[in-house]
Enzyme design. Structure first.
Site, PDB file in Angstrom:
ATOM      1  N   CYS A   2      -1.726 -69.087 -80.770  1.00 12.65           N
ATOM      2  CA  CYS A   2      -0.706 -70.105 -81.008  1.00 12.65           C
ATOM      3  C   CYS A   2      -0.034 -69.802 -82.349  1.00 12.65           C
ATOM      4  O   CYS A   2      -0.520 -68.998 -83.135  1.00 12.65           O
ATOM      5  CB  CYS A   2      -1.331 -71.487 -81.063  1.00 12.65           C
ATOM      6  N   ARG A  27       5.550 -64.329 -79.832  1.00  9.62           N
ATOM      7  CA  ARG A  27       4.139 -64.309 -79.449  1.00  9.62           C
ATOM      8  C   ARG A  27       3.906 -64.925 -78.082  1.00  9.62           C
ATOM      9  O   ARG A  27       2.813 -64.804 -77.535  1.00  9.62           O
ATOM     10  CB  ARG A  27       3.306 -65.092 -80.475  1.00  9.62           C
ATOM     11  N   TRP A  74      -0.350 -71.820 -77.048  1.00 12.14           N
ATOM     12  CA  TRP A  74      -0.679 -70.914 -75.952  1.00 12.14           C
ATOM     13  C   TRP A  74      -1.993 -71.446 -75.418  1.00 12.14           C
ATOM     14  O   TRP A  74      -3.046 -71.253 -76.012  1.00 12.14           O
ATOM     15  CB  TRP A  74      -0.822 -69.498 -76.503  1.00 12.14           C
ATOM     16  N   ASN A 100      -5.082 -73.597 -84.581  1.00 10.78           N
ATOM     17  CA  ASN A 100      -5.300 -72.389 -83.779  1.00 10.78           C
ATOM     18  C   ASN A 100      -6.788 -72.128 -83.760  1.00 10.78           C
ATOM     19  O   ASN A 100      -7.450 -72.290 -84.791  1.00 10.78           O
ATOM     20  CB  ASN A 100      -4.647 -71.171 -84.434  1.00 10.78           C
ATOM     21  N   GLY A 101      -7.304 -71.646 -82.638  1.00 15.00           N
ATOM     22  CA  GLY A 101      -8.724 -71.328 -82.567  1.00 15.00           C
ATOM     23  C   GLY A 101      -9.396 -72.170 -81.496  1.00 15.00           C
ATOM     24  O   GLY A 101      -8.724 -72.823 -80.687  1.00 15.00           O
ATOM     25  N   GLU A 481      -7.737 -44.914 -66.464  1.00 16.41           N
ATOM     26  CA  GLU A 481      -6.949 -45.751 -67.371  1.00 16.41           C
ATOM     27  C   GLU A 481      -6.281 -44.879 -68.449  1.00 16.41           C
ATOM     28  O   GLU A 481      -5.128 -45.096 -68.820  1.00 16.41           O
ATOM     29  CB  GLU A 481      -7.854 -46.831 -67.996  1.00 16.41           C
ATOM     30  N   LYS A 485      -2.326 -44.710 -69.141  1.00 14.45           N
ATOM     31  CA  LYS A 485      -1.722 -45.002 -70.452  1.00 14.45           C
ATOM     32  C   LYS A 485      -0.804 -43.848 -70.865  1.00 14.45           C
ATOM     33  O   LYS A 485       0.302 -44.073 -71.314  1.00 14.45           O
ATOM     34  CB  LYS A 485      -2.791 -45.180 -71.544  1.00 14.45           C
ATOM     35  N   GLU A 488       2.422 -43.573 -68.649  1.00 10.13           N
ATOM     36  CA  GLU A 488       3.402 -44.670 -68.676  1.00 10.13           C
ATOM     37  C   GLU A 488       4.183 -44.754 -69.987  1.00 10.13           C
ATOM     38  O   GLU A 488       5.303 -45.249 -69.989  1.00 10.13           O
ATOM     39  CB  GLU A 488       2.761 -46.017 -68.325  1.00 10.13           C
ATOM     40  N   HIS A 504     -13.820 -30.155 -56.015  1.00 11.78           N
ATOM     41  CA  HIS A 504     -13.309 -30.383 -54.656  1.00 11.78           C
ATOM     42  C   HIS A 504     -11.791 -30.272 -54.614  1.00 11.78           C
ATOM     43  O   HIS A 504     -11.165 -30.712 -53.661  1.00 11.78           O
ATOM     44  CB  HIS A 504     -13.770 -31.755 -54.147  1.00 11.78           C
ATOM     45  N   LYS A 603       6.736 -55.979 -68.312  1.00  5.56           N
ATOM     46  CA  LYS A 603       5.410 -56.485 -68.671  1.00  5.56           C
ATOM     47  C   LYS A 603       4.727 -57.173 -67.495  1.00  5.56           C
ATOM     48  O   LYS A 603       3.544 -57.024 -67.275  1.00  5.56           O
ATOM     49  CB  LYS A 603       5.533 -57.451 -69.859  1.00  5.56           C
TER      50      LYS A 603
HETATM   51  C1  F6R Z   1      -0.457 -50.799 -67.498  1.00  6.10           C
HETATM   52  C2  F6R Z   1      -0.143 -52.165 -67.145  1.00  6.10           C
HETATM   53  C3  F6R Z   1      -0.029 -52.501 -65.708  1.00  6.10           C
HETATM   54  C4  F6R Z   1      -0.684 -53.862 -65.425  1.00  6.10           C
HETATM   55  C5  F6R Z   1      -0.451 -54.270 -63.961  1.00  6.10           C
HETATM   56  C6  F6R Z   1      -1.145 -55.559 -63.611  1.00  6.10           C
HETATM   57  O1  F6R Z   1      -0.538 -50.622 -68.874  1.00  6.10           O
HETATM   58  O2  F6R Z   1       0.036 -52.993 -67.995  1.00  6.10           O
HETATM   59  O3  F6R Z   1      -0.578 -51.516 -64.914  1.00  6.10           O
HETATM   60  O4  F6R Z   1      -2.045 -53.769 -65.696  1.00  6.10           O
HETATM   61  O5  F6R Z   1       0.926 -54.403 -63.728  1.00  6.10           O
HETATM   62  O6  F6R Z   1      -0.702 -56.605 -64.400  1.00  6.10           O
HETATM   63  P1  F6R Z   1      -1.531 -57.943 -64.543  1.00  6.10           P
HETATM   64  O7  F6R Z   1      -2.819 -57.628 -65.180  1.00  6.10           O
HETATM   65  O8  F6R Z   1      -0.659 -58.827 -65.368  1.00  6.10           O
HETATM   66  O9  F6R Z   1      -1.721 -58.484 -63.146  1.00  6.10           O
END
Ligand code: F6R
Length: 608
Positions: A2, A27, A74, A100-101, A481, A485, A488, A504, A603
């Protein structure tokens, strides 16, 4: 999480407060509110939604004041409603608090205060604070705040004002950041320098256990025993944008660096080490059903899916429950038969991913038990699932998920411990796991100590056009993962593979210019992964190993090494993923890409 801002002085409290709150918008939040004092009366206004909504209401009123406290929320405890928004007040409307907290013992305090006649109007943990301060209030605000804080267990960054002490605001910190600044323009406090940096670049960062009384031209800082502290100001040379990122170049780096804190928040109040159990309020309502669960299906997308794969190992190893993981985007089109006593666990940072939501709808049609591990409180998946656990990792702003992943794995470990102890996991083993989980924030700090070595590695390898990531068992999802990373945000082709699958097929790719990152902590499959590394080296492939501190023998085998602290293998992904996040970050930066806004990505993926 928050956002907080407070001001006392002669320069138009409302304007300073609203502008400061707007600067905290980046935020993310779900509701906002303020309390403003004109020296005689306090007006308190709260809204669900954006600061804009608050501005509209405030614009219609004639609010002039000399002190103000504001908050953008939040949600963590209680839904997104006006009554749950801050500030919260005592019974008489004298004391107002923004916080906050998390107050861990709020339920006990609330019950006691209720018995004394206090009336509560929200579902929040925060509301106990103004009532507890009211209980001790005798005309001296700081004294009452300090007395109240001695009863509080948990975390706080809080700002308090009282109608009858209008010449001051009182602030206190325990694990939740607060900065203050008092200068010729008045007294300021904020959870984040960005909210007040336009008024002053000289700030005092409060430390845990410190309380400050701020007046318009003066302040004093003490500890909880009222011993005066002599604190130095820090001169910040950040602009507003830098301040929002706490001085980091990008949100992604900031979020990587705050993982010790976000993981601590994910586990706070949820572990009882001496009983070897975890306490998860969000699934309490279905705990009897969970005792009979014979199968768990984990559904998620992207990074959350990889966290789910680690969950599969955890749930099978700690709780002995057969577990299956699928991409929500695939699962939604499967003609999946349901069986008796199974649960569907949805993992999502945003709680709004369209494919995960669609899969959830299919599960609900079949009336199976649905659970969620979600970061954004009140999001669609959080609302639609039967029960769930929030991550409490705080808002994740960088498009590439980092702190949400480590938090998801921690919550999965807590869920596996909970289900394990409902079944055959012994007290001794439960204690061991609980203790190891509790050490994670410190181990993450150690992992993050020297990131410059990884920056150099990224520079060394940035001419490669392809990368392979390999790992076995708990490190296999980390390999995937890591590849996600890297691709992307740096746009380099990368693949994550199970080390055992190399021969394989993928080993055909290996040559001098096709480097491999091998995730190989010294765990139960370490020797096997080392054999796979040897196979790569025999084909002239370069290898960067991510392995356990103290592993000397690997030096002669690989080209470069990144060390992580020793930890129980079931938790190793939480540490081993951090170097791959940092590596991907610096790769992107070395090409001049903005890691916070990778091309073609958003996002929250709210379309199919
Ligand atoms: C990768 C990334 C995406 C999300 C995916 C699921 O860095 O951010 O692969 O993990 O779109 O998103 P959520 O977790 O919001 O359902």
């Amino acid at each position: 999480m928050c956002g907080i801002i407070g001001y006392i002085g002669d320069n138009g409290a409302l304007d300073i407060g609203m502008k400061g709150l707007k600067r905290l918008e980046y935020r993310g939040y779900d509701s906002a509110g303020l309390a403003i004092s004109n020296g005689k009366e306090v007006s308190c206004i709260k809204v669900v939604g954006k600061v804009e909504e608050l501005e509209k209401i405030v614009g219609d009123k004639d609010l002039v004041g000399s002190s103000i406290i504001l908050h953008s929320r939040w949600a963590t405890h209680g839904g997104i409603t006006e009554s749950n928004a801050h500030p919260h007040a005592d019974c008489k409307g004298n004391i107002f608090v923004v916080h906050n907290g998390i107050i861990e013992n709020y339920k006990q305090i609330r019950e006691k205060l209720k018995l004394m006649g206090h009336k509560f109007v929200s579902e929040t943990d925060t509301e106990v604070l103004p009532h507890l301060i009211e209980h001790f209030y005798n005309g001296n605000l700081e004294e009452a705040v300090i007395k109240a804080l001695k009863y509080i267990k948990g975390t706080y960054g809080l700002v308090v004002m009282a109608k009858h002490n209008s010449d001051r605001i009182v602030v206190a910190r325990m694990f939740s950041p607060l900065v203050i600044s008092v200068n010729e323009h008045g007294g300021f406090v904020a959870s984040d320098p960005s909210a007040i940096i336009s008024h002053s670049k000289r700030m005092i960062f409060l430390e845990d256990g410190e309380v400050a009384v701020i007046k318009k031209d003066d302040f004093i800082i003490t500890d909880l025993e009222r011993k005066v502290k002599d604190k130095k100001e820090t001169e910040l040379d950040w602009d507003i944008e830098e301040a929002q990122k706490s001085g980091y170049a990008h949100f992604m780096l900031k979020e990587i660096m705050e993982q010790s804190e976000s993981v601590a928040n994910s586990m706070r109040g949820r572990l009882i080490i001496e009983e070897g159990i975890s306490k998860l309020g969000g699934i309490d309502s279905v705990k009897d059903k969970l005792k009979d669960i014979k199968k768990i299906n984990i559904l998620a997308c992207g990074t959350s899916y990889y966290a789910g794969l680690i969950g599969e190992y955890l749930l099978e190893e700690l709780a002995g429950i057969p577990t299956e993981v699928d991409f929500a985007s695939e699962f939604r089109y499967r003609k999946f038969p349901t069986v008796e006593n199974e649960a569907y666990l949805f993992i999502s940072q945003s709680g709004e991913t369209a494919d995960s939501l669609a899969a959830l709808k299919e599960v609900k049609k079949r009336k199976a038990l649905s659970l969620g591990i979600v970061n954004v409180v009140g999001s669609s998946i959080a609302r639609e699932t039967d029960a769930g656990v929030y991550n409490h990792a705080g808002p994740e702003i960088g498009v590439a998920s980092t702190k949400a992943f480590t938090s998801q794995v921690v919550v999965l470990a807590l869920v596996a411990l909970f289900l394990g102890r409902q079944r055959n996991l012994s007290l001794a083993d439960g204690k061991t796991i609980a203790k190891e989980i509790s050490k994670l924030p410190e181990l993450i700090n150690n992992t993050l100590k020297d990131i410059s070595a990884i920056e150099l590695l990224a520079k060394k390898y940035n001419s490669a056009s392809n990368f392979l990531f390999i790992g076995r068992k708990y490190s296999y999802p980390v390999a995937m993962e890591g590849a996600l990373k890297l691709k992307e945000i740096s746009y380099i082709h990368s693949e994550g593979y199970s080390a055992g699958e190399m021969k394989h097929g993928p080993i055909a790719l290996i040559e001098e210019n096709f480097p491999t990152i091998a995730i190989c902590p010294q765990d139960s499959v370490y020797e096997k992964t080392v054999s796979n590394i040897q196979e790569i080296k025999a084909r002239n492939g370069k290898v960067i190993a991510i392995t356990t501190q103290g592993n000397e023998e690997i030096k002669s085998l690989v080209d470069d090494i990144i060390y992580i602290p020793k930890v129980n293998e079931v938790l190793s992904p939480i540490l081993s993923v951090i170097p791959v996040q940092i590596f991907a970050y610096y790769m992107a930066v070395s090409f001049g890409h903005n890691p916070d806004m990778p091309r073609n990505l958003a996002k929250s993926v709210t379309v199919e």
